[in-house]
Design a protein around this motif. Structure first.
Motif, PDB file in Angstrom:
ATOM      1  N   GLN A 216      29.881 -13.609  64.249  1.00 31.94           N
ATOM      2  CA  GLN A 216      30.494 -14.789  64.876  1.00 31.94           C
ATOM      3  C   GLN A 216      32.015 -14.803  64.786  1.00 31.94           C
ATOM      4  O   GLN A 216      32.647 -15.740  65.267  1.00 31.94           O
ATOM      5  CB  GLN A 216      29.935 -16.072  64.239  1.00 31.94           C
ATOM      6  CG  GLN A 216      28.417 -16.146  64.190  1.00 31.94           C
ATOM      7  CD  GLN A 216      27.761 -15.982  65.559  1.00 31.94           C
ATOM      8  OE1 GLN A 216      28.382 -16.266  66.579  1.00 31.94           O
ATOM      9  NE2 GLN A 216      26.537 -15.486  65.580  1.00 31.94           N
ATOM     10  N   MET A 217      32.598 -13.793  64.135  1.00 31.39           N
ATOM     11  CA  MET A 217      34.036 -13.841  63.937  1.00 31.39           C
ATOM     12  C   MET A 217      34.790 -13.411  65.199  1.00 31.39           C
ATOM     13  O   MET A 217      34.518 -12.351  65.751  1.00 31.39           O
ATOM     14  CB  MET A 217      34.416 -12.954  62.753  1.00 31.39           C
ATOM     15  CG  MET A 217      33.941 -13.562  61.438  1.00 31.39           C
ATOM     16  SD  MET A 217      34.288 -12.474  60.040  1.00 31.39           S
ATOM     17  CE  MET A 217      34.334 -13.703  58.704  1.00 31.39           C
ATOM     18  N   GLU A 218      35.748 -14.227  65.598  1.00 34.23           N
ATOM     19  CA  GLU A 218      36.515 -13.941  66.804  1.00 34.23           C
ATOM     20  C   GLU A 218      37.317 -12.652  66.678  1.00 34.23           C
ATOM     21  O   GLU A 218      37.619 -11.997  67.669  1.00 34.23           O
ATOM     22  CB  GLU A 218      37.489 -15.089  67.099  1.00 34.23           C
ATOM     23  CG  GLU A 218      36.844 -16.330  67.670  1.00 34.23           C
ATOM     24  CD  GLU A 218      36.072 -16.034  68.946  1.00 34.23           C
ATOM     25  OE1 GLU A 218      36.485 -15.172  69.736  1.00 34.23           O
ATOM     26  OE2 GLU A 218      35.019 -16.669  69.129  1.00 34.23           O
ATOM     27  N   ASN A 219      37.699 -12.311  65.466  1.00 34.00           N
ATOM     28  CA  ASN A 219      38.516 -11.116  65.241  1.00 34.00           C
ATOM     29  C   ASN A 219      37.677  -9.902  64.845  1.00 34.00           C
ATOM     30  O   ASN A 219      38.177  -8.968  64.229  1.00 34.00           O
ATOM     31  CB  ASN A 219      39.592 -11.396  64.187  1.00 34.00           C
ATOM     32  CG  ASN A 219      39.027 -12.040  62.930  1.00 34.00           C
ATOM     33  OD1 ASN A 219      37.892 -12.506  62.921  1.00 34.00           O
ATOM     34  ND2 ASN A 219      39.820 -12.061  61.864  1.00 34.00           N
ATOM     35  N   CYS A 220      36.394  -9.927  65.236  1.00 35.91           N
ATOM     36  CA  CYS A 220      35.517  -8.787  64.937  1.00 35.91           C
ATOM     37  C   CYS A 220      34.720  -8.420  66.180  1.00 35.91           C
ATOM     38  O   CYS A 220      34.096  -9.275  66.802  1.00 35.91           O
ATOM     39  CB  CYS A 220      34.574  -9.146  63.785  1.00 35.91           C
ATOM     40  SG  CYS A 220      33.616  -7.745  63.205  1.00 35.91           S
ATOM     41  N   LEU A 221      34.796  -7.156  66.554  1.00 36.97           N
ATOM     42  CA  LEU A 221      34.046  -6.650  67.708  1.00 36.97           C
ATOM     43  C   LEU A 221      32.986  -5.698  67.153  1.00 36.97           C
ATOM     44  O   LEU A 221      33.312  -4.823  66.338  1.00 36.97           O
ATOM     45  CB  LEU A 221      35.016  -5.908  68.630  1.00 36.97           C
ATOM     46  CG  LEU A 221      34.604  -5.626  70.067  1.00 36.97           C
ATOM     47  CD1 LEU A 221      34.291  -6.903  70.826  1.00 36.97           C
ATOM     48  CD2 LEU A 221      35.727  -4.866  70.784  1.00 36.97           C
ATOM     49  N   ILE A 222      31.737  -5.864  67.572  1.00 40.23           N
ATOM     50  CA  ILE A 222      30.647  -5.072  66.983  1.00 40.23           C
ATOM     51  C   ILE A 222      29.859  -4.337  68.058  1.00 40.23           C
ATOM     52  O   ILE A 222      29.429  -4.938  69.046  1.00 40.23           O
ATOM     53  CB  ILE A 222      29.684  -5.983  66.187  1.00 40.23           C
ATOM     54  CG1 ILE A 222      30.424  -6.659  65.036  1.00 40.23           C
ATOM     55  CG2 ILE A 222      28.485  -5.191  65.663  1.00 40.23           C
ATOM     56  CD1 ILE A 222      29.617  -7.714  64.322  1.00 40.23           C
ATOM     57  N   THR A 223      29.669  -3.026  67.850  1.00 46.39           N
ATOM     58  CA  THR A 223      28.695  -2.272  68.644  1.00 46.39           C
ATOM     59  C   THR A 223      27.678  -1.683  67.667  1.00 46.39           C
ATOM     60  O   THR A 223      28.021  -1.364  66.530  1.00 46.39           O
ATOM     61  CB  THR A 223      29.361  -1.150  69.468  1.00 46.39           C
ATOM     62  OG1 THR A 223      30.147  -0.320  68.602  1.00 46.39           O
ATOM     63  CG2 THR A 223      30.271  -1.726  70.543  1.00 46.39           C
ATOM     64  N   PRO A 224      26.414  -1.575  68.082  1.00 48.75           N
ATOM     65  CA  PRO A 224      25.333  -1.240  67.146  1.00 48.75           C
ATOM     66  C   PRO A 224      25.118   0.269  66.933  1.00 48.75           C
ATOM     67  O   PRO A 224      24.077   0.798  67.303  1.00 48.75           O
ATOM     68  CB  PRO A 224      24.113  -1.913  67.776  1.00 48.75           C
ATOM     69  CG  PRO A 224      24.403  -1.880  69.244  1.00 48.75           C
ATOM     70  CD  PRO A 224      25.890  -1.975  69.401  1.00 48.75           C
ATOM     71  N   HIS A 225      26.090   0.926  66.296  1.00 50.83           N
ATOM     72  CA  HIS A 225      25.983   2.353  65.972  1.00 50.83           C
ATOM     73  C   HIS A 225      25.584   3.192  67.195  1.00 50.83           C
ATOM     74  O   HIS A 225      24.576   3.902  67.179  1.00 50.83           O
ATOM     75  CB  HIS A 225      24.995   2.572  64.818  1.00 50.83           C
ATOM     76  CG  HIS A 225      25.248   3.889  64.096  1.00 50.83           C
ATOM     77  ND1 HIS A 225      24.990   4.074  62.762  1.00 50.83           N
ATOM     78  CD2 HIS A 225      25.748   5.082  64.532  1.00 50.83           C
ATOM     79  CE1 HIS A 225      25.312   5.309  62.412  1.00 50.83           C
ATOM     80  NE2 HIS A 225      25.765   5.939  63.474  1.00 50.83           N
ATOM     81  N   VAL A 226      26.398   3.083  68.213  1.00 56.76           N
ATOM     82  CA  VAL A 226      26.137   3.819  69.454  1.00 56.76           C
ATOM     83  C   VAL A 226      27.230   4.844  69.740  1.00 56.76           C
ATOM     84  O   VAL A 226      27.298   5.398  70.839  1.00 56.76           O
ATOM     85  CB  VAL A 226      25.994   2.856  70.662  1.00 56.76           C
ATOM     86  CG1 VAL A 226      24.707   2.066  70.556  1.00 56.76           C
ATOM     87  CG2 VAL A 226      27.200   1.922  70.756  1.00 56.76           C
TER      88      VAL A 226
ATOM     89  N   ALA B  81      38.941  -6.429  63.184  1.00 51.94           N
ATOM     90  CA  ALA B  81      38.105  -5.248  62.975  1.00 51.94           C
ATOM     91  C   ALA B  81      37.269  -4.956  64.207  1.00 51.94           C
ATOM     92  O   ALA B  81      36.940  -5.864  64.974  1.00 51.94           O
ATOM     93  CB  ALA B  81      37.188  -5.450  61.771  1.00 51.94           C
ATOM     94  N   ALA B  82      36.961  -3.674  64.391  1.00 56.44           N
ATOM     95  CA  ALA B  82      36.030  -3.250  65.431  1.00 56.44           C
ATOM     96  C   ALA B  82      35.098  -2.250  64.765  1.00 56.44           C
ATOM     97  O   ALA B  82      35.544  -1.232  64.241  1.00 56.44           O
ATOM     98  CB  ALA B  82      36.774  -2.621  66.603  1.00 56.44           C
ATOM     99  N   LEU B  83      33.809  -2.562  64.766  1.00 53.89           N
ATOM    100  CA  LEU B  83      32.854  -1.813  63.950  1.00 53.89           C
ATOM    101  C   LEU B  83      31.723  -1.252  64.799  1.00 53.89           C
ATOM    102  O   LEU B  83      31.001  -2.009  65.449  1.00 53.89           O
ATOM    103  CB  LEU B  83      32.243  -2.736  62.886  1.00 53.89           C
ATOM    104  CG  LEU B  83      33.214  -3.583  62.053  1.00 53.89           C
ATOM    105  CD1 LEU B  83      32.422  -4.569  61.194  1.00 53.89           C
ATOM    106  CD2 LEU B  83      34.103  -2.695  61.193  1.00 53.89           C
ATOM    107  N   ASP B  84      31.560   0.072  64.763  1.00 54.84           N
ATOM    108  CA  ASP B  84      30.364   0.659  65.368  1.00 54.84           C
ATOM    109  C   ASP B  84      29.299   0.882  64.305  1.00 54.84           C
ATOM    110  O   ASP B  84      28.158   1.201  64.628  1.00 54.84           O
ATOM    111  CB  ASP B  84      30.693   1.985  66.069  1.00 54.84           C
ATOM    112  CG  ASP B  84      29.501   2.537  66.837  1.00 54.84           C
ATOM    113  OD1 ASP B  84      28.893   1.747  67.603  1.00 54.84           O
ATOM    114  OD2 ASP B  84      29.164   3.722  66.666  1.00 54.84           O
ATOM    115  N   VAL B  85      29.691   0.745  63.049  1.00 52.56           N
ATOM    116  CA  VAL B  85      28.764   0.956  61.922  1.00 52.56           C
ATOM    117  C   VAL B  85      28.966  -0.181  60.927  1.00 52.56           C
ATOM    118  O   VAL B  85      30.068  -0.698  60.775  1.00 52.56           O
ATOM    119  CB  VAL B  85      29.030   2.317  61.236  1.00 52.56           C
ATOM    120  CG1 VAL B  85      28.632   3.464  62.146  1.00 52.56           C
ATOM    121  CG2 VAL B  85      30.494   2.454  60.844  1.00 52.56           C
TER     122      VAL B  85
END
Lengths: 303, 303
Positions: B257-267, B239-243
């Motif tokens: 902490q999940m290796e298969n998750c990329l997170i950006t902080p609603h930008v 997953a890649a989540l901006d929200v």
């Protein structure tokens, strides 16, 4: 006639049931059966090591490499042997990486990944690719593939190649001095030649405007590494590099630690998109070779 | 007639020399001069706080918000007051972020950033966007802008919206069960409504094939967070989540902490591209308001 291919293309054997194809397991440097090779395919990313034993192949006629750049193998090809590159095979993956690095750098993905590691939600405003001026230096097949991908992003694209031309408008290297200061993003995808080695030197970097981004998916040595380090240290511009000089980049290089530098380890062309396209090229060129037809992607003079 | 705008749009005053425009410095919650407001523009990303004082504006006629989604302000708008959203303003930046997250996730940018922090050159092969099937769920103006950006990448794009239609081919939500298993990448850009809340639940995630990627640039609550955490923990999809739901994502969330998750902080929408486009919308809508013309982007019923 004997074709020698790396293990990852072992199933080419099925395409050519009547042809002697030797499959060379990766990591095995020399196998006496290789001496009969007439058409040789070094493994992808094998560099100098991949062409180290050409002198032991007295019947060699063709070396088909799997990278687009030939700079690191060209002088190892014996006289009279035809060198073919993999022009086209890496267009999709490498062009995609150019845009990936551009977007990731502009939109702060490195910064946000660091924040993710700290479990910190800290929104910061970054720059868009939209409305930017992008200078693509090197308008060959990958350059065109980069342009194709950039087309949807509401950016202005300017093309540059060794020799300028009018349709479509491509500027020549001799016009770079005027084009560099106007660019927000400069993407390098020229082959490494005597002309392009160190092309991005102190003078080039000085002409880039404050806040501009340099993306290198060409070869590390197109950029003068020391000049880049000095410029990045000022914080005036940013860089995103899939290639460095030297490679691997030594762990002591200051580039690793710079906030305004994003680094990937020469993985531009190395995706699952490569395999399908490389197999298509090998199938076509081996077929042409067996029929005595002119080969695709023969390297002659400048490329 | 009084227009109240946030400080970052202070120079709208120059466009409307004869109009009383109150510029509200950011961070100041209430100013008695705001009581006369008839056309109110809460600051971008101010959320519920931005519309907390509408009851103190008895002459209020219009609330023009600067986000595309109205889910978090809609029930705070007094009866009889017109709500306008910023449809179109964030298309470029948000669509760009959808593609950025897609590419960064596929091409291992998170992994390579971690390696950069360790000064390690370790090339690993990742997947290309080329040759992938991409399902864009939510085919409004941002969905179309995402498609426009994806067009150059040699991927196959399938569009889904609330109601299917034929020209161009857009599938309806009711066809998702059959479409999800065919998708390599699913990009969410639906508005948050009763129908879309929790749309990506256990059932939806189970239908995604192994190795598929979920990209959310819509609203966090379109995804059932607990179901996503359980699925990502299996390593089956990425997953890649901006929200996220909630926002900010708590530091204790396992997603960080999940290796298969990329997170950006609603930008997604917050770039310099936003400012120019928001100013254009505000200029047009304030102009229409002063002339008594129908406003742009009025929210009526479903949107």
């Amino acid at each position: 006639m004997q074709v020698t291919v790396p293990e990852r293309f072992a199933h080419l054997v099925e395409h050519f049931p009547k042809l002697p194809i030797l499959v060379q397991p990766s990591g095995r440097p020399w196998d006496d059966r290789m001496a009969k090779t007439t058409f040789f395919v070094p493994d992808y990313m094998s560099g100098r090591a991949g062409v180290a034993n050409l002198a032991k192949m007295p019947a060699l006629e063709v070396v088909q490499i799997l990278s687009a750049g030939v700079d690191n193998v060209r002088d190892a090809i014996p006289n009279g042997v035809t060198l073919c590159n993999a022009k086209g095979v890496h267009d999709a993956a490498t062009a995609e990486m150019a845009v990936t690095l551009t977007l990731a750098s502009l939109r702060g993905l490195g910064r946000f990944r660091d924040l993710q590691r700290e479990a910190r939600w800290d929104n910061q405003s970054f720059s868009s690719l939209a409305d930017r001026n992008v200078l693509v230096i090197g308008y060959g097949s990958i350059g065109a593939a980069i342009e194709q991908r950039l087309n949807g992003f509401e950016a202005q694209i300017t093309r540059v190649a060794r020799v300028g031309r009018v349709t479509p408008v491509v500027y020549g290297f001799d016009e770079l001095d005027e084009l560099i200061p106007k660019a927000d993003i400069i993407i390098l995808i020229v082959p490494l030649t005597q002309q392009t080695k160190g092309m991005v030197n102190e003078h080039f970097l000085e002409r880039m405007h404050d806040g501009a981004l340099l993306v290198n998916v060409a070869r590390g040595a197109v950029v003068d590494t020391q000049a880049l380090i000095r410029t990045l240290a000022t914080g005036r511009i940013a860089a995103a590099l899939d290639v460095t000089d030297p490679e691997p980049l030594p762990s002591t290089s200051p580039l690793w630690q710079m906030e305004n530098c994003l680094i990937t380890p020469h993985v531009g062309g190395d995706t699952d998109a490569f395999h399908r396209r490389a197999e298509q090229l090998l199938t076509r060129n081996i077929d042409r070779y067996t029929k005595g037809l002119p080969l695709l992607n023969v390297i002659n003079g400048e490329y």
